[in-house]
Design a protein around this motif. Structure first.
Motif, short mmCIF file in Angstrom:
data_model
loop_
_atom_site.label_atom_id
_atom_site.label_comp_id
_atom_site.label_asym_id
_atom_site.label_seq_id
_atom_site.Cartn_x
_atom_site.Cartn_y
_atom_site.Cartn_z
N GLY A 1 3.21 14.95 9.94
CA GLY A 1 2.57 13.47 9.43
C GLY A 1 3.67 12.44 9.75
N ILE A 2 4.84 12.37 9.80
CA ILE A 2 5.19 10.93 10.12
C ILE A 2 5.35 10.62 11.71
CG2 ILE A 2 7.77 11.96 10.44
CD1 ILE A 2 7.04 8.81 8.55
N ALA A 3 5.08 11.74 12.61
CA ALA A 3 5.18 11.46 13.79
C ALA A 3 3.81 10.94 14.11
CB ALA A 3 5.32 12.78 14.73
N LEU A 4 2.70 11.86 13.52
CA LEU A 4 1.37 10.96 13.86
C LEU A 4 1.19 9.76 13.24
CD1 LEU A 4 -1.52 11.80 14.81
CD2 LEU A 4 -2.05 12.90 12.45
N GLY A 5 1.69 9.41 12.04
CA GLY A 5 1.63 8.24 11.49
C GLY A 5 2.37 7.02 12.18
N ARG A 6 3.34 7.17 12.60
CA ARG A 6 4.10 6.39 13.63
C ARG A 6 3.39 6.09 14.84
NH1 ARG A 6 9.25 4.40 13.17
NH2 ARG A 6 9.20 4.73 15.38
N TRP A 7 2.57 7.01 15.35
CA TRP A 7 2.00 6.96 16.67
C TRP A 7 0.64 6.12 16.43
CZ3 TRP A 7 -3.26 8.38 17.90
CH2 TRP A 7 -3.37 8.02 19.26
N LEU A 8 -0.10 6.33 15.26
CA LEU A 8 -1.18 5.34 14.72
C LEU A 8 -0.83 4.24 14.40
CD1 LEU A 8 -2.99 8.14 12.71
CD2 LEU A 8 -3.76 7.11 14.71
N ASP A 9 0.15 4.03 13.59
CA ASP A 9 0.68 2.56 13.06
C ASP A 9 1.04 1.89 14.65
OD1 ASP A 9 0.72 2.96 10.69
OD2 ASP A 9 2.86 3.67 10.42
N HIS B 1 -0.32 2.24 17.54
CA HIS B 1 -1.57 2.16 18.45
C HIS B 1 -2.42 1.10 17.75
CE1 HIS B 1 -4.85 3.19 20.78
NE2 HIS B 1 -5.72 3.33 19.69
N PHE B 2 -2.32 0.80 16.41
CA PHE B 2 -3.16 0.05 15.61
C PHE B 2 -2.35 -1.18 14.98
CE2 PHE B 2 -5.86 3.85 14.78
CZ PHE B 2 -6.84 3.42 15.53
N ASP B 3 -1.23 -1.36 15.48
CA ASP B 3 -0.21 -2.42 14.89
C ASP B 3 -0.49 -2.55 13.37
OD1 ASP B 3 1.72 -4.11 15.38
OD2 ASP B 3 0.35 -5.76 15.79
N SER B 4 -0.26 -1.40 12.87
CA SER B 4 -0.51 -1.67 11.33
C SER B 4 1.02 -1.54 10.38
CB SER B 4 -1.45 -0.67 10.78
OG SER B 4 -0.82 0.59 11.22
N GLY B 5 1.93 -1.62 10.77
CA GLY B 5 3.22 -1.79 10.15
C GLY B 5 3.31 -0.32 9.86
N VAL B 6 3.54 0.19 8.49
CA VAL B 6 3.79 1.62 8.07
C VAL B 6 2.74 1.97 7.30
CG1 VAL B 6 6.41 1.34 8.11
CG2 VAL B 6 5.12 0.71 5.91
N PHE B 7 1.43 1.58 7.48
CA PHE B 7 0.45 1.97 6.72
C PHE B 7 0.13 3.61 6.81
CE2 PHE B 7 -4.32 2.91 6.27
CZ PHE B 7 -4.41 2.50 4.96
N PHE B 8 0.05 3.89 8.26
CA PHE B 8 -0.44 5.48 8.17
C PHE B 8 1.02 6.10 8.21
CE2 PHE B 8 -3.87 3.16 10.74
CZ PHE B 8 -4.64 4.00 10.07
#
Length: 94
Positions: free
Chosen positions: A54-62, A64-71
């Motif tokens: 979850g954290i790996a996918l979330g960091r990749w999404l963050d 990719h979308f430049d969203s801080g730590v949202f995902f």
């Protein structure tokens, strides 16, 4: 069928599980220390792996979308929830 039929079925199923556990304990005895450590290890991995994914996918999404730590935060929480649920299910089955 009585209004408490489902409750009685659950109680009977619980009694059957208890009797089967007692018979298995009489046949096999207490589990060894190594087996108990192995169960703790498996339980730990069941919780840790979904959290790490979850954290790996979330960091990749963050990233990719430049969203801080949202995902990252949301998927870490989701991974921990999934891991705890799967660990609980695993403990209930054994």
């Amino acid at each position: 069928m009585s209004p408490h039929g489902k409750d009685e079925d659950e109680v009977l199923a619980g009694v059957r599980r208890r009797v089967e556990r007692e018979r298995r304990w009489q046949r096999e005895g207490d589990p060894s220390l190594a087996r108990q450590f192995a169960r703790v290890g498996v339980l730990g991995w069941l919780v840790v792996v979904p959290a790490l994914l979850g954290i790996a996918l979330g960091r990749w999404l963050d990233h990719h979308f430049d969203s801080g730590v949202f995902f990252g935060g949301a998927l870490l929480f989701a991974g921990i929830c999934l891991g705890c649920w799967s660990g609980w299910r695993w403990m209930q089955e054994s």
